[in-house]
Motif scaffolding. Structure first.
Motif, PDB file in Angstrom:
ATOM      1  N   ASP A 120       0.873  -1.178   0.000  1.00 19.63           N
ATOM      2  CA  ASP A 120       0.000   0.000   0.000  1.00 19.63           C
ATOM      3  C   ASP A 120       0.908   1.226   0.000  1.00 19.63           C
ATOM      4  OD1 ASP A 120      -3.124   0.810   1.171  1.00 19.63           O
ATOM      5  OD2 ASP A 120      -1.515   2.293   1.291  1.00 19.63           O
ATOM      6  N   PRO A 121       0.733   2.144  -0.957  1.00 22.95           N
ATOM      7  CA  PRO A 121       1.663   3.281  -1.056  1.00 22.95           C
ATOM      8  C   PRO A 121       1.649   4.215   0.142  1.00 22.95           C
ATOM      9  CG  PRO A 121      -0.228   3.569  -2.530  1.00 22.95           C
ATOM     10  CD  PRO A 121      -0.294   2.172  -2.004  1.00 22.95           C
ATOM     11  N   HIS A 122       0.541   4.226   0.890  1.00 24.79           N
ATOM     12  CA  HIS A 122       0.458   5.120   2.041  1.00 24.79           C
ATOM     13  C   HIS A 122       0.710   4.392   3.354  1.00 24.79           C
ATOM     14  CE1 HIS A 122      -0.749   8.600   4.390  1.00 24.79           C
ATOM     15  NE2 HIS A 122      -1.523   7.809   5.118  1.00 24.79           N
ATOM     16  N   TRP A 123       0.046   3.246   3.563  1.00 21.91           N
ATOM     17  CA  TRP A 123       0.110   2.544   4.847  1.00 21.91           C
ATOM     18  C   TRP A 123       1.264   1.556   4.926  1.00 21.91           C
ATOM     19  CZ3 TRP A 123      -2.682   4.927   8.213  1.00 21.91           C
ATOM     20  CH2 TRP A 123      -3.859   5.570   7.822  1.00 21.91           C
ATOM     21  N   GLY A 124       1.986   1.345   3.833  1.00 19.63           N
ATOM     22  CA  GLY A 124       3.032   0.325   3.829  1.00 19.63           C
ATOM     23  C   GLY A 124       2.451  -1.016   3.427  1.00 19.63           C
ATOM     24  N   GLU A 125       1.497  -1.499   4.205  1.00 18.09           N
ATOM     25  CA  GLU A 125       0.733  -2.691   3.880  1.00 18.09           C
ATOM     26  C   GLU A 125      -0.722  -2.434   4.250  1.00 18.09           C
ATOM     27  OE1 GLU A 125       2.919  -5.607   6.325  1.00 18.09           O
ATOM     28  OE2 GLU A 125       3.202  -6.730   4.478  1.00 18.09           O
ATOM     29  N   SER A 126      -1.630  -3.051   3.527  1.00 17.42           N
ATOM     30  CA  SER A 126      -3.033  -3.039   3.926  1.00 17.42           C
ATOM     31  C   SER A 126      -3.535  -4.471   4.000  1.00 17.42           C
ATOM     32  CB  SER A 126      -3.885  -2.213   2.957  1.00 17.42           C
ATOM     33  OG  SER A 126      -3.898  -2.803   1.662  1.00 17.42           O
TER      34      SER A 126
END
Length: 517
Positions: free
Chosen positions: A447-453
């Motif tokens: 996930d580009p914002h959370w690192g992983e989703s």
């Protein structure tokens, strides 16, 4: 030395210096120490004994510091509880830890009342933040008539100080045992490695129930000023304002926070000149994001790696190791988590416990007096984690020729999203509770914002009909909201090994391959 003495000494040296600031509220070190003493003496008058576990369920607040230090001084054992948990999750933790006392914020009164009905081990509740239930003690009233003198309880280094809850891939809570000696040694090491200065001002952004709270004792030891923020959705404008207004010198972020601040269109209008060091941890930092951040913030950057069980400051990538231009082997180290801190030994080993050569991937194992001795009432798990004095992290890593450590993958399946640890098995159990679900697998996807989703892959029973949103709501009703899947896909079948085991890595690799294709 114990942590209670650390506060007492800072209060004796700097009685009028601001210690804690949150909004319009503040305490000097002298006031902080006196209130911690009053609370300690009040709890002891209510029957608290050395070694008693005390569950604490609050939002980030000044009182959290008071509670923590009061328990350090009285010999009570602090058990911070994640304030996003639901009733079933709370009951599992309380049944496991068996605390006698619970201290909570009024926001959680309904939940705590039910937990006390379900768990007779809880004898007394203390409510802060407003009017309490009729049979609960009021925090300020309890303290009002108590003595401000030091409690006089003998606290030794080997005495248990806190139990921080962590989990394996099963989602079963495990209480990491942390003593005064562990925390004092960790504070001394961090003060040296971070280079804490007496005039530092520190902004705390993480939930206090997280073990990173104990990493901040190095600042209390030096008499630094803490600026607190209530946890919740990260607001980059608010944080940039706090950094500017309070002339913050040190702050810790996760990569998603740094990304959000850099995306703020008004970032150039904030005066961040006082900021001298940014710590980052809890999730991998993309190298391109790190380069962008270093160019904008123009201060020192330090990455550290660790776990609840290990200190948690175990390795650090120092500011001087953040090389943007230079030989390839130096620039590549931006992707590493650095080298061991001064009080840790590290090894990378194969399945037989033998050291692997540089460049080869193995499990990272560590050794230090800062590491925990085991888990609360879990002898088998404790023995599995600690072997011949070495704590097995469960993380795959490699080491280069200069001793820099690169975390390659997690040995388990834990997901890190926005700095929070999420355990797939716990979510899968909830998914299986839905009558339409035949098989379920939960993985972390890029996930580009959370690192992983969190992504759920689900096989429905033949003839069953279900929408992804329905399954997400089902999880939200039974778990803390941050654990619910962000996306759900329905498949006809899931890949399995010859023995029938679901092949989670095959599915995860498929999504990661699609991300880089």
């Amino acid at each position: 030395m114990n942590i209670g003495d650390m506060l007492r000494r800072s209060a004796e040296r700097l009685p009028d210096k601001p210690a804690l600031i949150m909004g319009e509220a503040s305490l000097t070190y002298g006031q902080f120490n006196r209130r911690a003493n009053r609370l300690a003496n009040a709890l002891m008058a209510q029957g608290l004994k050395k070694g008693d576990r005390v569950a604490v369920l609050t939002n980030n607040c000044i009182e959290f510091f008071e509670i923590y230090l009061a328990l350090c001084k009285s010999g009570g054992v602090m058990v911070p509880i994640n304030n996003l948990l639901r009733l079933g999750e709370m009951n599992r933790i309380v049944d496991y830890i068996e605390p006698r006392f619970i201290i909570y914020h009024r926001d959680f009164q309904e939940l705590v009342t039910q937990v006390m009905l379900d768990n007779p081990c809880l004898e007394k509740a203390v409510c802060l933040g407003g009017e309490s239930a009729t049979d609960h003690l009021d925090y300020e009233a309890l303290m009002a008539g108590a003595s401000e003198a030091e409690p006089g309880v003998e606290i030794r280094g080997e005495d248990l100080m806190s139990i921080f809850l962590t989990s394996g891939t099963t989602g079963r809570p495990k209480g990491a045992l942390r003593t005064h000696h562990h925390n004092c040694l960790n504070a001394l090491s961090a003060a040296i490695e971070v280079g804490v200065r007496p005039d530092d001002r520190v902004l705390l952004l993480f939930p206090f129930y997280h073990v990173t709270f104990e990493d901040r004792f190095c600042h209390m030891m030096l008499g630094n000023t803490f600026v607190l923020r209530r946890e919740g959705s990260f607001d980059p404008a608010q944080v940039l304002d706090l950094l500017t207004r309070h002339r913050i010198t040190i702050c810790q972020f996760v990569p998603t926070m740094i990304s959000s601040m850099l995306d703020n269109k008004d970032i150039e209008t904030y005066d961040l000149s006082a900021l001298r060091l940014i710590l980052y941890a809890a999730a991998p930092m993309p190298v391109e994001l790190l380069k962008k951040a270093m160019g904008r913030f123009r201060c020192g950057f330090m990455q550290f790696y660790g776990q609840t069980e290990t200190g948690p400051m175990t390795t650090i990538l120092r500011p001087e190791d953040h090389v943007l231009e230079g030989p390839p082997e130096q620039v590549e180290r931006l992707a590493s988590c650095g080298r061991p801190v001064l009080n840790f030994d590290t090894r990378v080993v194969d399945e037989a416990g033998r050291d692997v050569p540089p460049g080869r991937v193995g499990e990272l194992v560590v050794r230090s007096e800062s590491a925990v001795s085991g888990y609360w009432r879990l002898p088998e798990e404790s023995a599995a984690a600690m072997k011949d004095g070495w704590l097995h992290t469960g993380d795959y890593a490699r080491r280069d020729a200069e001793g820099f450590i690169f975390i390659v993958d997690r040995k388990g399946d834990m997901i890190i999203s926005g700095g929070k640890n999420i355990y797939p098995r716990e979510i899968e159990e909830v998914l299986y509770q839905h009558p339409a679900v035949r098989e379920a697998m939960v993985i972390g996807v890029p996930d580009p914002h959370w690192g992983e989703s969190v992504k759920a892959i689900v096989v429905l029973h033949e003839g069953a009909k279900l929408e992804p949103a329905e399954l997400i709501e089902h999880c939200k009703a039974n778990l803390a909201s941050y654990k619910k899947p962000r996306t759900v896909e329905f498949w006809d079948s899931l890949p399995k090994s010859p023995t029938g085991k679901l092949l989670k890595r095959v599915v995860r690799d498929q999504f990661r391959a699609g991300e880089t294709a």
